[in-house]
Design a protein around this motif. Structure first.
Motif, short mmCIF file in Angstrom:
data_model
loop_
_atom_site.label_atom_id
_atom_site.label_comp_id
_atom_site.label_asym_id
_atom_site.label_seq_id
_atom_site.Cartn_x
_atom_site.Cartn_y
_atom_site.Cartn_z
N ALA A 1 1.14 -1.23 0.13
CA ALA A 1 -0.56 0.25 0.01
C ALA A 1 0.69 1.11 -0.04
CB ALA A 1 -1.26 -0.51 1.30
N ALA A 2 0.00 1.96 -0.61
CA ALA A 2 1.41 3.45 -0.69
C ALA A 2 0.17 4.24 -0.49
CB ALA A 2 2.24 3.25 -2.27
N GLY A 3 0.54 5.69 0.48
CA GLY A 3 -0.08 6.67 0.67
C GLY A 3 0.07 7.55 -0.75
N VAL A 4 -1.39 8.76 -0.23
CA VAL A 4 -1.46 9.99 -1.02
C VAL A 4 -1.69 11.24 0.03
CG1 VAL A 4 -2.60 11.55 -2.94
CG2 VAL A 4 -2.72 8.60 -2.93
N CYS A 5 -0.48 12.51 -0.18
CA CYS A 5 -0.50 12.90 0.66
C CYS A 5 -0.79 14.64 0.12
CB CYS A 5 0.60 13.27 1.30
SG CYS A 5 1.08 14.50 2.08
#
Length: 367
Positions: A49-53
């Motif tokens: 999983a990879a977050g968005v900011c």
């Protein structure tokens, strides 16, 4: 592949899809790139999983003007995954090889600090703002891909080592690397929030929502008041522990009506209006902490600051200690990141939705 000491569970292919920052482009660009090979002091992590900011929005918006880094790199500075390869020096060091054994579930720290003894930042407890080399996903290839390589000292094992753990699902762990770690360091180490204090949180997006939980459930704040222009965010603020949630235009009157004296104001927006509000709301001798990066510059009134004897501080990101501590708090159920999952290929739509204020918490991209 040169410099690789272990290949168990290695990728079965040589290329992968990555979503990248390209100078002159205001959206992430889909490219086929080689699967990275870890250098001797690095590990290769399969991203779960990879977050968005909002920082991703700022990077892309600056692309057509003066980008922070004027070259192409893979975006994504919030990542969770599993170690699949060790570089030679990592594998040769017994402590590192045990800590980051192949198969270990890890969080990837965005602040890619050098940790050299002669570094003015790292040697004095400010590894969170050492930018040599650049941060993962902000100048160095990041996590919006199937795999990322990272130096061993930027990778933190996740408690209980189980991606299926309900509290520590990959989406939550990815969010922890910024959306939890940043407010964790801000409130605990910068603002030094004490039990019983009254804390105001300006901005209830991804970071602010976690800041409410940290202030209330970890640091023991006596009263937490949240403020945001979005009613949906105010509702979520109440759900996660805010004692009160108020729109900005009514905040000063509300605090007066309740006779609340504000010890700490944390601004997760970073615009002139929120800075002005923070300076007015905080009590004499109180602390104003700036975290949000909403404007390239803001003005602070020296008259208000001096007459109220304010402590004005700022905070950015965090280090491996901060990340370890906030992961423990998530494992204990004290902080519950609010995260939505979307497929990696939806990153452009997510960026647009976040920019329009349509996403009330955090989004994790799943490769």
């Amino acid at each position: 592949m040169a410099g690789v000491a272990q290949t168990q569970d290695s990728p079965s292919h040589d290329t992968m899809i990555a979503y990248r920052f390209v100078p002159g482009k205001t959206e992430p660009q889909r490219e086929v790139v080689p699967v990275p090979s870890p250098e001797p002091d690095e590990v290769l992590v399969k991203i779960l999983a990879a977050g968005v900011c909002h920082s991703d929005i700022h990077l892309l918006e600056a692309s057509t003007g003066k980008p922070m880094y004027p070259y192409t790199y893979t975006l994504g500075h919030e990542g969770a995954g599993v170690v699949v390869r060790l570089g030679e020096r990592v594998a040769a060091d017994p402590a590192s090889a045990q800590r980051l054994a192949v198969g270990t579930y890890v969080a990837v720290l965005l602040t890619n600090a050098c940790e050299r003894p002669e570094c003015d930042c790292c040697s004095r407890g400010f590894a969170n703002v050492c930018f040599d080399p650049p941060m993962l996903g902000i100048g160095t290839d990041g996590c919006w891909a199937e795999y990322v390589k990272a130096r061993a000292n930027t990778v933190v094992p996740v408690p209980r080592n189980d991606p299926k753990d309900a509290r520590l699902a990959p989406a939550c762990v990815a969010a922890a690397t910024d959306a939890v770690m940043t407010p964790w360091r801000a409130l605990k180490r910068a603002a030094e929030v004490k039990p019983g204090q009254t804390v105001v949180i300006l901005g209830c997006g991804g970071l602010g929502i976690n800041a409410i939980q940290i202030a209330k459930h970890v640091l023991g704040a006596g009263m937490v008041v949240a403020s945001d222009i979005r009613q949906s965010s105010l509702a979520l603020a109440r759900e996660v522990g805010a004692d009160y949630a108020v729109i900005p235009n009514e905040l000063e009157a509300f605090l007066g009506e309740k006779e609340l004296r504000v010890d700490v104001v944390v601004d997760f927006v970073g615009k002139q209006a929120t800075v002005d509000a923070a300076m007015e709301l905080v009590r004499t001798g109180g602390t104003f902490l700036l975290v949000g990066l909403g404007s390239p510059q803001v003005a602070i009134s020296p008259y208000v600051a001096t007459m109220k004897q304010l402590m004005i501080k700022a905070s950015y990101g965090g280090d491996s200690q901060d990340l370890e501590e906030c992961l423990d708090a998530i494992a204990d159920g004290k902080v519950k990141p609010q995260v939505e999952e979307r497929p990696l290929e939806a990153c452009r739509e997510v960026i647009h939705g976040l920019a329009k204020g349509e996403i009330r918490a955090r989004v994790a991209l799943i490769p």
